[in-house]
Design a protein around this motif. Structure first.
Motif, mmCIF file in Angstrom:
data_model
loop_
_atom_site.group_PDB
_atom_site.id
_atom_site.type_symbol
_atom_site.label_atom_id
_atom_site.label_comp_id
_atom_site.label_asym_id
_atom_site.label_seq_id
_atom_site.Cartn_x
_atom_site.Cartn_y
_atom_site.Cartn_z
ATOM 1 N N THR A 31 0.907 -1.132 0.045
ATOM 2 C CA THR A 31 -0.091 -0.079 0.013
ATOM 3 C C THR A 31 0.781 1.433 -0.059
ATOM 4 N N ILE A 32 1.768 1.148 0.847
ATOM 5 C CA ILE A 32 2.649 2.553 1.077
ATOM 6 C C ILE A 32 3.779 2.673 -0.281
ATOM 7 N N GLY A 35 1.648 3.453 -3.280
ATOM 8 C CA GLY A 35 1.097 4.909 -3.135
ATOM 9 C C GLY A 35 1.967 5.959 -3.417
ATOM 10 N N SER A 63 -2.693 9.512 -2.983
ATOM 11 C CA SER A 63 -1.675 8.773 -2.129
ATOM 12 C C SER A 63 -2.304 7.429 -1.462
ATOM 13 N N THR A 123 -1.200 2.199 8.519
ATOM 14 C CA THR A 123 -0.689 2.199 6.952
ATOM 15 C C THR A 123 -1.203 3.387 6.344
ATOM 16 N N THR A 127 0.752 6.221 4.454
ATOM 17 C CA THR A 127 0.680 6.202 2.819
ATOM 18 C C THR A 127 0.335 7.862 2.814
#
Lengths: 257, 320
Positions: A31-32, A35, A63, A123, A127
């Protein structure tokens, strides 16, 4: 038999298997990283955008782009937490120890959901801030209108995805069957239904389409979605509730195997 | 004490467990015997409330299983399937079961010690041999120090030392006054451990008797005699008040006498004997006879599903 005992037992179960660590780590990292990547690309694209597209430019939502992939790891987490019991045969020992099946299921879900919520919130905030750092001068600030709601909403969205998967796995029992339905559904089918004109009106009531509305801060000019950010999350919550009721009813009625 | 009353389980048309009524009493080892597929495991799962009975009732110390507070402290069970997450350590497997029933973690160490798994307590269960898996299952059954213990095919896959260990364990548990209910498809195994016997075939109760009674009633002893002067031997035996039956291979089977008596009788009449041997029909044979009869009964009444041919039953026995 107290719920506290069962919750403690479920915590021991969830922390003592490797799949918990790797599925949740994967959800965070994917996810990060995705993003940040998409945020960096969007910053470079910004100058070539049309005026209309610039008006619809939503740095917060951008993001969160990694969630489309990161949620798949959350689905695996949710599915494995429940279906492991069946694929290993542990369910017989578990239900012999806790014959109150409602207590068993909801203690398990409570522990897994609490863990998913902590990871998802962390998270979501990470992110957001890292994504904004990539967006440079086009970034949004956490104090802007609706941004904090979107970031908290992102954490809730990921948590609800995990919880929905747990409900589906409780109904289907088999990990392969559950993943085989949920992964393509969330990664492909839902997106197709939500973007094709003919099915758009139905598609946007699907759990992920409705739920992801909460992460949107800037309304696209041609947006005619009949619900707001919290309304969308509410629709997702109804899907989750339906999956959980289904899982509970089937667990209650079926033989344990 | 475990009480079954008219316990029945149907899967669609198929009747897996058919109207079982019996009681498992404390202080003795009760053997639960039947061929593979007779409904033993299904019955045990119903006792634990895992499978819902189609009809009938089962109670643990007078209470339904799901009403027991901390059930592992009343009844501990080893079920046939391994049922352990392969990625979880033996210690954590037992710990999560203990916590759910309010059993202190110290007890986990005690049972690991009792089954001899302390050295591998922190190892993942996927590396365990079949025997170690069985020991872990038994540790789980002992966890709550329950008054009732139930073992489904506990000696399956064990080496001789493990088998000996389980037999001794079951006997000592019963000697402590606990209720011990153990299933097997091997009569020979039951003969060594069980004090009482419950036999089922095709889900039906065939016998509910003490082991001693079962042996007495079912193990016919006789003397096998073979002689080239067969006709004369028959006359002599008859004259001596003994009844002889043809065995089919030319020999005679004499009931109700001893080899000594027959030998002396033959010597007095100067008869040549080629064989004189005391025989005992095995319990295994008696058991096959019992289950075979249940099949015949099924076929005769024409009730339920058609019974498999008798030969198939015998075949399943010898394989087991």
């Amino acid at each position: 038999m107290t719920a506290t005992q069962v919750v403690r037992s479920e915590w021991t179960k969830i922390r003592s298997v490797a799949s918990t660590v790797w599925t949740l780590s994967l959800a965070v990292v994917v996810t990060i990283a995705l993003g940040m990547l998409i945020s960096a690309l969007s910053r470079n694209e910004f100058d070539s955008l049309s005026a209309q597209d610039r008006a619809a430019f939503d740095p917060t939502f951008i993001s969160f782009a990694g969630m489309s992939l990161g949620q798949l790891a959350m689905i695996v987490f949710g599915v494995l937490v429940v279906s492991n019991e069946y694929s290993t045969g542990m369910i017989r020992a578990s239900l012999a120890a806790v014959p109150q099946r409602g207590t068993f299921l909801f203690s398990k879900l409570a522990v897994a959901t609490a863990l998913a919520l902590v990871v998802s919130m962390a998270t979501s905030f990470a992110t957001f801030f890292l994504g904004q750092a990539m967006l440079g001068e086009h970034k949004a600030s956490i104090g802007d209108d609706g941004v904090l709601r979107a970031v908290i909403g992102g954490g809730l969205y990921m948590t609800l995805i995990a919880l929905f998967s747990m409900g589906v796995a409780a109904m289907l029992r088999s990990p392969m069957l559950s993943l085989g339905i949920l992964m393509p559904f969330f990664f492909l089918i839902s997106n197709i239904l939500g973007n094709v004109d003919a099915t758009k009106k139905v598609g946007r009531f699907l759990p992920d389409q409705a739920g992801s509305k909460i992460m949107q801060v800037v309304q696209p000019p041609d947006d005619d979605t009949p619900y707001g950010p919290w309304g969308g999350l509410g629709i997702m919550a109804l899907w989750v509730a339906a999956a959980l009721v289904g899982g509970y009813v089937l667990l209650k009625r079926r033989d344990a195997q | 004490m475990i009480e079954l009353e008219g316990l029945t389980k149907r899967y669609g048309e198929k009747v897996a467990v058919n109207n079982l009524t019996f009681t498992v009493r404390p202080g003795i080892v009760t053997g639960f015997l039947g061929p593979n597929g007779a409904g033993k495991s299904t019955t045990m799962r119903m006792i634990l409330g895992l499978d819902h009975p189609t009809a009938g009732d089962v109670r643990i110390d007078g209470t339904h299983y799901h009403r027991l507070k901390n059930p592992l402290t009343y009844i501990g069970a080893l079920l046939e399937a391994k049922g352990v997450h392969p990625g979880r350590s033996a210690y954590n497997h037992l710990l999560c079961l203990a916590q759910s029933n309010g059993i202190p973690p110290r007890r986990v160490h005690e049972v690991l010690d009792a089954v001899g798994l302390t050295a591998v307590a922190r190892k993942k269960a996927k590396g365990f041999s079949l025997g170690m898996g069985q020991r872990l299952g038994i540790a789980a059954a002992l966890l709550g120090d329950p008054r009732i213990l139930m073992f489904d095919e506990p000696v399956n896959g064990l080496d001789p030392e493990g088998i000996h260990w389980i037999r001794t364990l079951m006997k000592s548990l019963a000697a402590q006054g606990r209720t011990v209910f153990v299933s097997s498809h091997l009569m020979s195994e039951m003969a060594l451990t069980a004090d009482h016997l419950v036999v089922i075939g095709q889900g039906r109760l065939l016998a509910d008797t003490s082991m001693a009674d079962f042996i007495e009633r079912n193990s016919r002893s006789y003397v096998r005699v073979r002689s080239p002067q067969r006709e004369r031997l028959l006359d002599v035996l008859h004259g001596g008040g003994m009844t002889a039956a043809e065995s089919g291979d030319g020999a005679l089977e004499v009931d109700g006498s001893t080899a000594e008596a027959i030998g002396e009788l033959a010597a007095r009449h100067q008869l040549t004997l080629h064989e004189l041997s005391p025989q005992q029909a095995s319990l295994e044979e008696a058991f096959m006879q019992l289950t075979a009869e249940s099949v015949e009964y099924h076929a005769h009444t024409g009730a339920g599903t058609p019974a498999p041919p008798q030969q198939q039953w015998g075949a399943s026995w010898t394989k087991g």
